[in-house]
Design a protein around this motif. Structure first.
Motif, PDB file in Angstrom:
ATOM      1  N   THR A   9      19.315 -15.687 -25.039  1.00  0.00           N
ATOM      2  CA  THR A   9      18.597 -16.827 -24.449  1.00  0.00           C
ATOM      3  C   THR A   9      19.579 -17.910 -23.997  1.00  0.00           C
ATOM      4  N   SER A  47      16.054 -23.387 -29.400  1.00  0.00           N
ATOM      5  CA  SER A  47      14.656 -23.828 -29.354  1.00  0.00           C
ATOM      6  C   SER A  47      14.590 -25.346 -29.518  1.00  0.00           C
ATOM      7  N   GLU A  89      12.493 -22.214 -24.425  1.00  0.00           N
ATOM      8  CA  GLU A  89      13.708 -21.492 -24.015  1.00  0.00           C
ATOM      9  C   GLU A  89      14.014 -21.922 -22.583  1.00  0.00           C
TER      10      GLU A  89
END
Ligand SMILES: Nc1ncnc2c1ncn2[C@@H]1O[C@H](COP(=O)(O)OP(=O)(O)OP(=O)(O)O)[C@@H](O)[C@H]1O
Ligand SMILES: Nc1ncnc2c1ncn2[C@@H]1O[C@H](COP(=O)(O)OP(=O)(O)OP(=O)(O)O)[C@@H](O)[C@H]1O
Ligand SMILES: [Mg+2]
Ligand SMILES: [Mg+2]
Lengths: 258, 258
Positions: free
Chosen positions: B222, A193, A151
């Motif tokens: 995120t 990710s 992240e």
């Protein structure tokens, strides 16, 4: 020879404790003699292994304060061959700095060097913030494993952390090498990710240190601490167990090359 | 009156920075005058908002060292009314402790008290480890918001952290209150997350402080730092944005009750 490895990153919550315990267990399963050390006053590793109540005097804070020898702080776990040095919650990470007689940065390294330590691996679980405690473990260790969550905030904190490691190498510990950068909690279902993993692979100062092993996100890894056990005992066929066994094999293959 | 809130937990990676920035933005959107402060030398908040290159002398480390006044460290963000005090990566969290003339614990509180600060909310993003920097913000603040990830390691670290807060209340800052305990990254798809939320609700010393609001796990949260923006600008209709706006409303409803 005994490899002393610090599992460290200034970013919080990136799997430092999870990596120390499960990598330790995987190396132990592969027949290595392993000691894991809780270097974080919040004591995640100590409470994970159910040692909270029973450490008494035998813990790392009293070693750093010069009250007991390193070898007297070692506990043997009941169910495996893993040896552990816990930490006392009450350890205020600064008391020993102010009270240290000579230079506090090298006190742990000197103490460890004065004992025959019959281990193949000694692994330190490090605290998140860059403070004297972390410096102490980075000086006592010869290698660093750096977990990086895939992240952006974790990646952003890792670059300045690498600079800190260079500073340590140039001043207090010329031997300090990077054993590897470990992508963790990788979630193949999210674009974010994957994007961060790609950025890590494209950055020259990161890709050259990256392990081939990636630790995938796996809810089984969050459950180990509920039962005071490692992933190898709670879910031996999970992806978490496989990934940490693969990491152990990769680290064992590094032996003799350093 | 200006509410000074520290967002703190000794556990790493539990959304302290994410909560400071997005709660700050939600309070700003609700018409409050808000200042957010980066109190963590790893500088997640500073790099999230793209301030890394341009802070110069105007940052919190120089305020703590007594080199510049608190008000001179304030930056106005271009796109919103949020005011920010960044941190210089190079700030070694201990230099100012060793160099502090009188008692270092109260230096920030005293400095802030000597200025008229026309804000409704001042929010400190705190470092993970319990060290002088964290103590300084817990003394400068009147309230604490405690994010707790709904996973066992986070819960295990939060209980001793509450004890630390009591110690601060009994010694350095009798005013220190808990504004609330905030469950974060709650993932309704996993049994573990649900189990930990249940444990929190069943523990009397936790449930009495818990916010009604829960911050759900949301990948949009995120992604904010990738674009140097808060969730309110990158994904205004996401669950992350809704949850932080609900939290802001709940905190505003507390006004006048404390
Ligand atoms: N691969 C993984 N998949 C899913 N969850 C994980 C994984 N690795 C770690 N976790 C969980 O993520 C959280 C953070 O991990 P952990 O506490 O080991 O990080 P840390 O870096 O040691 O944190 P701290 O900065 O507080 O010391 C924990 O709740 C842990 O159970
Ligand atoms: N509700 C959420 N859903 C999904 N991801 C989240 C959520 N909140 C935070 N995150 C992510 O989890 C990670 C940890 O969050 P963050 O860095 O804000 O925690 P922290 O407590 O400030 O960490 P540190 O201890 O390093 O200061 C970040 O990558 C962030 O983007
Ligand atoms: Mg840890
Ligand atoms: Mg943070």
């Amino acid at each position: 020879a005994c490899r002393r490895i610090a599992v460290a990153n200034q970013k919080g919550g990136v799997g430092k404790t999870t990596t120390t315990i499960n990598l330790g267990a995987a190396l132990d399963k592969a027949g290595k003699r392993v000691l894991i050390v809780d270097g974080d006053p919040q004591g995640s590793l100590t409470s994970w292994l159910g040692l909270n109540g029973g450490v008494g005097d035998r813990e790392i804070g009293r070693v750093l304060s010069g009250l007991i020898p390193f070898v007297d702080a070692i506990h043997q776990l009941e169910e495996s061959n893993l040896h552990v040095i816990p930490i006392d919650h009450a350890m205020n990470d600064l008391k020993w700095v102010f009270e240290a007689k000579e230079s506090w940065e090298t006190s742990l390294r000197k103490e460890m060097n004065s004992w025959p330590l019959n281990y193949d691996y000694i692994i330190f679980d490090c605290p998140a913030s860059y403070n004297p405690l972390l410096v102490n473990f980075l000086v006592a260790a010869d290698e660093v494993v750096i977990p990086v969550q895939t992240e952006i905030l974790s990646l952003n904190s890792t670059i300045p952390f690498l600079e800190r490691l260079s500073e340590i190498r140039n001043t207090l510990n010329p031997n300090l090498k990077i054993a590897g950068i470990l992508p963790v909690m990788f979630d193949s279902r999210t674009r974010h990710s994957q994007e961060i993993l790609n950025r890590m692979r494209e950055a020259p100062n990161l890709s050259k240190f990256m392990f081939a092993t990636i630790i995938r996100k796996n809810v089984r890894l969050t459950e180990g601490p509920m039962r005071f056990r490692t992933i190898l005992r709670t879910s031996p066929s999970s992806s978490g167990a496989m990934d940490y066994m693969a990491l152990a094999e990769e680290i064992i293959r590094q032996e003799g090359k350093t």
